[in-house]
Design a protein around this motif. Structure first.
Motif, mmCIF file in Angstrom:
data_model
loop_
_atom_site.group_PDB
_atom_site.id
_atom_site.type_symbol
_atom_site.label_atom_id
_atom_site.label_comp_id
_atom_site.label_asym_id
_atom_site.label_seq_id
_atom_site.Cartn_x
_atom_site.Cartn_y
_atom_site.Cartn_z
ATOM 1 N N CYS A 126 0.821 -1.207 -0.088
ATOM 2 C CA CYS A 126 0.056 -0.130 -0.145
ATOM 3 C C CYS A 126 0.932 1.177 0.002
ATOM 4 O O CYS A 126 0.483 2.145 -0.692
ATOM 5 N N ARG A 127 1.946 1.351 0.936
ATOM 6 C CA ARG A 127 2.686 2.474 0.964
ATOM 7 C C ARG A 127 3.460 2.556 -0.499
ATOM 8 O O ARG A 127 3.744 3.667 -0.964
ATOM 9 N N ARG A 128 3.830 1.424 -1.211
ATOM 10 C CA ARG A 128 4.542 1.536 -2.400
ATOM 11 C C ARG A 128 3.440 2.215 -3.361
ATOM 12 O O ARG A 128 3.940 3.059 -4.312
ATOM 13 N N ALA A 129 2.294 1.546 -3.520
ATOM 14 C CA ALA A 129 1.211 2.083 -4.315
ATOM 15 C C ALA A 129 1.255 3.578 -3.987
ATOM 16 O O ALA A 129 1.089 4.462 -4.941
ATOM 17 N N GLU A 130 1.079 4.331 -2.834
ATOM 18 C CA GLU A 130 1.071 5.541 -2.420
ATOM 19 C C GLU A 130 1.968 6.394 -3.278
ATOM 20 O O GLU A 130 1.869 7.469 -3.659
ATOM 21 N N ARG A 131 3.395 5.743 -2.881
ATOM 22 C CA ARG A 131 4.463 6.602 -3.558
ATOM 23 C C ARG A 131 4.475 6.677 -5.055
ATOM 24 O O ARG A 131 4.676 7.774 -5.527
ATOM 25 N N LEU A 132 3.884 5.557 -5.586
ATOM 26 C CA LEU A 132 3.857 5.634 -7.201
ATOM 27 C C LEU A 132 2.747 6.563 -7.650
ATOM 28 O O LEU A 132 3.042 7.491 -8.672
ATOM 29 N N VAL A 133 1.732 6.939 -6.933
ATOM 30 C CA VAL A 133 0.651 7.646 -7.149
ATOM 31 C C VAL A 133 1.178 9.096 -7.197
ATOM 32 O O VAL A 133 0.872 9.963 -7.828
ATOM 33 N N VAL A 134 2.004 9.357 -5.852
ATOM 34 C CA VAL A 134 2.650 10.842 -5.993
ATOM 35 C C VAL A 134 3.385 11.003 -7.068
ATOM 36 O O VAL A 134 3.418 12.012 -7.631
ATOM 37 N N VAL A 135 4.227 10.190 -7.377
ATOM 38 C CA VAL A 135 4.998 10.147 -8.680
ATOM 39 C C VAL A 135 4.030 10.449 -9.852
ATOM 40 O O VAL A 135 4.338 11.604 -10.680
ATOM 41 N N LEU A 136 2.957 9.821 -10.029
ATOM 42 C CA LEU A 136 2.016 9.939 -11.252
ATOM 43 C C LEU A 136 1.666 11.416 -11.140
ATOM 44 O O LEU A 136 1.372 12.174 -12.099
ATOM 45 N N GLN A 137 1.088 11.839 -9.951
ATOM 46 C CA GLN A 137 0.629 13.019 -9.542
ATOM 47 C C GLN A 137 1.665 14.129 -10.020
ATOM 48 O O GLN A 137 1.051 15.424 -10.375
ATOM 49 N N GLN A 138 2.661 13.990 -9.969
ATOM 50 C CA GLN A 138 3.917 15.054 -10.436
ATOM 51 C C GLN A 138 3.672 15.227 -12.031
ATOM 52 O O GLN A 138 4.180 16.087 -12.211
ATOM 53 N N LYS A 139 3.123 14.024 -12.759
ATOM 54 C CA LYS A 139 3.146 14.240 -14.073
ATOM 55 C C LYS A 139 1.920 14.777 -14.568
ATOM 56 O O LYS A 139 1.679 15.412 -15.559
ATOM 57 N N GLU A 140 1.014 14.219 -13.929
ATOM 58 C CA GLU A 140 -0.513 14.404 -14.385
ATOM 59 C C GLU A 140 -1.530 14.485 -13.164
ATOM 60 O O GLU A 140 -1.105 14.590 -11.997
ATOM 61 N N ILE A 141 -2.759 15.294 -13.508
ATOM 62 C CA ILE A 141 -3.584 15.783 -12.437
ATOM 63 C C ILE A 141 -4.290 14.495 -12.135
ATOM 64 O O ILE A 141 -4.998 13.380 -12.854
ATOM 65 N N ILE A 142 -4.202 14.122 -10.570
ATOM 66 C CA ILE A 142 -4.732 12.779 -9.976
ATOM 67 C C ILE A 142 -5.480 13.393 -8.703
ATOM 68 O O ILE A 142 -5.114 14.291 -8.213
ATOM 69 N N GLU A 143 -6.725 13.134 -8.804
ATOM 70 C CA GLU A 143 -7.517 13.254 -7.574
ATOM 71 C C GLU A 143 -6.805 13.253 -6.287
ATOM 72 O O GLU A 143 -6.270 12.148 -5.999
ATOM 73 N N PRO A 144 -6.649 14.159 -5.487
ATOM 74 C CA PRO A 144 -5.979 14.204 -4.056
ATOM 75 C C PRO A 144 -6.498 13.264 -3.097
ATOM 76 O O PRO A 144 -5.796 12.685 -2.350
ATOM 77 N N SER A 145 -7.814 12.843 -3.469
ATOM 78 C CA SER A 145 -8.286 11.818 -2.413
ATOM 79 C C SER A 145 -7.665 10.612 -2.628
ATOM 80 O O SER A 145 -7.700 9.692 -1.491
ATOM 81 N N VAL A 146 -7.299 10.299 -3.810
ATOM 82 C CA VAL A 146 -6.554 8.895 -3.861
ATOM 83 C C VAL A 146 -5.478 8.735 -3.181
ATOM 84 O O VAL A 146 -5.099 7.635 -2.278
ATOM 85 N N ILE A 147 -4.706 9.689 -3.069
ATOM 86 C CA ILE A 147 -3.343 9.469 -2.062
ATOM 87 C C ILE A 147 -3.692 9.723 -0.678
ATOM 88 O O ILE A 147 -3.209 8.681 0.155
ATOM 89 N N LYS A 148 -4.689 10.369 -0.295
ATOM 90 C CA LYS A 148 -5.256 10.314 1.147
ATOM 91 C C LYS A 148 -5.736 9.016 1.427
ATOM 92 O O LYS A 148 -5.521 8.635 2.374
ATOM 93 N N TYR A 149 -6.448 8.519 0.624
ATOM 94 C CA TYR A 149 -7.231 7.019 0.901
ATOM 95 C C TYR A 149 -5.928 6.064 0.981
ATOM 96 O O TYR A 149 -5.970 5.359 2.129
#
Length: 187
Positions: free
Chosen positions: A136-159
């Motif tokens: 789960c922590r790895r998924a979170e880190r990857l979503v943070v990296v993705l968010q640096q490139k593209e717009i991702i719902e902030p609630s995904v990282i929070k979840y």
């Protein structure tokens, strides 16, 4: 419907909405890791656990499908030509995050106070839960990296952040449930 399409044979895959990307794309890595997490939660659920936790894990697994769908949909493909949202009402809600927080608080109230970090392990069920937490922590880190490139719902990282906290506390609860020893890390 056939399970194999052969469209990925050259290292590409389709996102929700039809956009083709490399299977090495960070978006694929992010939602693939969410899928891996979901599989580990299934493994935890398959252990000897109480019915309430079993049902709660099913709820979380369903929510992870929502997270995966969000991550598999590029922002430019979220809206259909007729103006409707491609995913309909599929989103990470504040209630989903609040539910995790409530579950954490409920379990934490029954656990001994934590005074040190604890070593993962002590029982197979606990170990599977810690593996899920780490994924789960790895998924979170990857979503943070993705968010640096593209717009991702902030609630995904929070979840995902809250879910990893939930899994840590669940591992502690499962340690007690299975009468295992919690080994403190004392440097």
């Amino acid at each position: 419907m056939k399970i194999y399409t052969k469209t990925g044979d050259k290292g590409e895959t389709g996102l929700y909405g039809g956009t083709k990307v490399s299977k090495a794309d960070i978006r694929i890595e992010a939602y693939g890791t969410v899928d891996e997490l979901n599989s580990y939660l299934g493994l935890v659920r398959d252990q000897k656990i109480d019915a309430y936790t079993f049902e709660n894990l099913i709820k979380i697994q369903k929510e992870l499908f929502v997270v995966g769908a969000i991550l598999a949909t590029p922002q430019e493909k979220e809206t259909l030509k007729n103006g409707e949202k491609r995913l309909g009402r599929t989103m990470v809600t504040d209630q989903m995050i609040t539910d995790l927080e409530n579950e954490i608080d409920k379990m934490d109230a029954e656990l001994p106070q934590m005074t040190h970090f604890v070593l993962p392990g002590g029982h197979t069920t606990v170990s599977y839960c810690h593996i899920a937490r780490a994924v789960c922590r790895r998924a979170e880190r990857l979503v943070v990296v993705l968010q640096q490139k593209e717009i991702i719902e902030p609630s995904v990282i929070k979840y995902l952040n809250r879910l990893s906290d939930y899994l840590f506390v669940l591992a502690r609860k499962l340690t007690i449930d299975n009468k295992a020893q919690e080994i403190k890390w004392i440097p």
